[in-house]
Design an enzyme around this catalytic site. Structure first.
Site, PDB file in Angstrom:
ATOM      1  N   SER A 183       0.903  -1.149  -0.084  1.00  0.00           N
ATOM      2  CA  SER A 183      -0.120   0.140  -0.157  1.00  0.00           C
ATOM      3  C   SER A 183       0.738   1.299  -0.052  1.00  0.00           C
ATOM      4  O   SER A 183       1.441   1.048  -0.903  1.00  0.00           O
ATOM      5  CB  SER A 183      -1.018  -0.437   1.021  1.00  0.00           C
ATOM      6  N   ASP A 194      -8.993  -5.896  -4.929  1.00  0.00           N
ATOM      7  CA  ASP A 194      -8.134  -4.944  -4.106  1.00  0.00           C
ATOM      8  C   ASP A 194      -9.195  -3.748  -5.058  1.00  0.00           C
ATOM      9  O   ASP A 194      -8.483  -3.605  -6.315  1.00  0.00           O
ATOM     10  CB  ASP A 194      -6.796  -4.828  -3.921  1.00  0.00           C
ATOM     11  N   HIS A 228      -8.018  -4.889  -0.631  1.00  0.00           N
ATOM     12  CA  HIS A 228      -6.967  -4.209  -0.331  1.00  0.00           C
ATOM     13  C   HIS A 228      -5.654  -5.039   1.006  1.00  0.00           C
ATOM     14  O   HIS A 228      -4.850  -5.178   1.191  1.00  0.00           O
ATOM     15  CB  HIS A 228      -7.294  -3.213  -0.315  1.00  0.00           C
TER      16      HIS A 228
END
Length: 399
Positions: A165, A334, A367
């Site tokens: 991320s 995601d 995610h």
């Protein structure tokens, strides 16, 4: 500054754990010039390490954290046995990032609220909390601060810089900003810049905080309050984006928390559905330990990240600066940082003739998948790090 000794301490709880780990706090007196044009004259960074640095400092791995994480990547906090490192399933003896081979460093970023200098810490020039006067920081600023941590340990070149991320953005920025200091760059569930939709989510979260009556223009410390309601709503918004629709359906569906005996709705606005209860719990918990000003800073750093911007919008020109080998990993569900954005990065790297390995993992967890146990995902990372160890002749050292 001379290298310090490794600060991890194995315990007997699990042979695959780095054990009890306490941070060290590194004080930097040399001013750090920031992307905004501001300068922070002195600052502290909280750091944890796992494993042992070898004689030529060639086995070092930097793990960069995402929005609400910290330097506590792996192991157990001796002051709180329930506080397990946020990537403990990834880092440790025999794990994909094997601390029997690699010396792993976790750094709490500048502006965060877990021991590094940030809005809640004391400004040495005023002896009051920084509050809203703490300068805006960017991913590039974090990378430059992390480079000073590497200097502290005598590390000239990382075997790998890795993150998921927002951590993946930092890893990519390392490869572009300090190309000669990164042998391998591992970018997981990340992107080269945020979409307009992602910036919009961040702005709604920030407005929830800023419009909380207890925010006091970022100087709520002086009033002895916390903008809990705004911070809680911000976390709820963010949490929705971390999960996939399928994952939420499997966990909660349309289940009611406490329906009438005949199953009818209550026809009100209090918590009724299980997913509502879950989100409110997550938001309330977050507001007890995270700093609201830090949330504003970090989401803005996310918004600003765009390595192509310095090269006239040409991503390939930015990627051309890198010298590292790359591993890029994405997850099919995601939707915050979709696989299509990872493929854009991979294409750019290939266009620049960089060595790239790419894995697109079919996982249902959205995610958040980069934090979870998935055998295929972990096998990819494990295999890549084994190849790093082989290329750097680290396997003989580990015997």
């Amino acid at each position: 500054m001379a290298p310090s000794l490794p600060i991890s301490q194995n315990n007997s709880m699990s042979p695959s754990s780095v054990g009890l780990v306490s941070p060290v706090y590194l004080d930097f007196k040399e001013p750090l010039a920031l992307s905004s044009g501001q300068v922070i004259n002195q600052y502290t960074l909280a750091v944890e390490t796992y494993g042992s640095l070898n004689a030529d400092a060639s086995n070092a791995v930097l793990i960069c954290h995402a929005l609400n994480a910290s330097h506590h990547v792996a192991g157990i906090n001796p002051d709180n046995p329930k506080d397990i490192g946020w990537w403990d399933n990834m880092v440790g003896p025999g794990k994909p990032v094997d601390t029997d081979i690699f010396f792993v460093i976790g750094v709490n970023n500048l502006g965060s609220c877990f021991g590094s200098s940030g809005p809640a810490s004391i400004n040495p020039e005023t002896n009051k909390p920084w509050g809203n006067s703490f300068p805006v920081v960017t991913v590039e600023d974090w990378v430059n601060a992390q480079a000073r941590v590497a200097d502290h340990f005598g590390i000239q070149r990382f075997a790998a810089v890795m993150g998921g991320s927002l951590g993946g953005m930092q890893a990519l920025s390392w490869a572009i900003q300090w190309p000669e200091r990164v042998a391998n760059c591992v970018v997981i569930a990340s992107t080269t810049n945020l979409s307009a939709q992602n910036i919009a989510f961040n702005e709604v979260a920030r407005r929830a905080i800023i419009t909380d009556p207890e925010f006091h223009n970022g100087n709520y410390y002086e009033h002895g309050v916390v903008p809990r309601h705004g911070l809680s709503v911000a976390r709820m918004i963010g949490h929705i984006t971390y999960l996939s629709d399928d994952d939420m359906a499997e966990k909660f569906g349309r289940s009611q928390r406490d329906p009438h005996e005949d199953g009818r709705y209550k026809y009100g606005y209090d918590v009724e559905f299980e997913v509502e209860s879950y989100l409110r719990y997550q938001g309330a918990k977050f507001s007890t330990y995270f700093d609201a000003n830090t949330y504003l800073l970090i989401t803005r750093a996310l918004d600003y990240f765009d390595p192509a911007r310095r090269y006239g919008g040409d991503l390939n020109a930015a990627l051309q600066q890198a010298q590292a080998n790359f591993l890029v990993v994405s997850f099919t569900t995601d939707w915050r940082f979709p696989a299509s954005r990872s493929r854009e990065l991979v294409k750019g790297l290939l266009d620049c003739k960089h060595s790239v390995s790419y894995a697109e993992i079919d996982a249902p967890h959205g995610h958040d998948a980069f934090l979870l146990d998935d055998e295929r995902y972990h096998a990819v990372v494990r295999g890549y790090y084994k190849q790093i160890a082989k290329n750097l002749n680290l396997l003989k050292e580990a015997v």
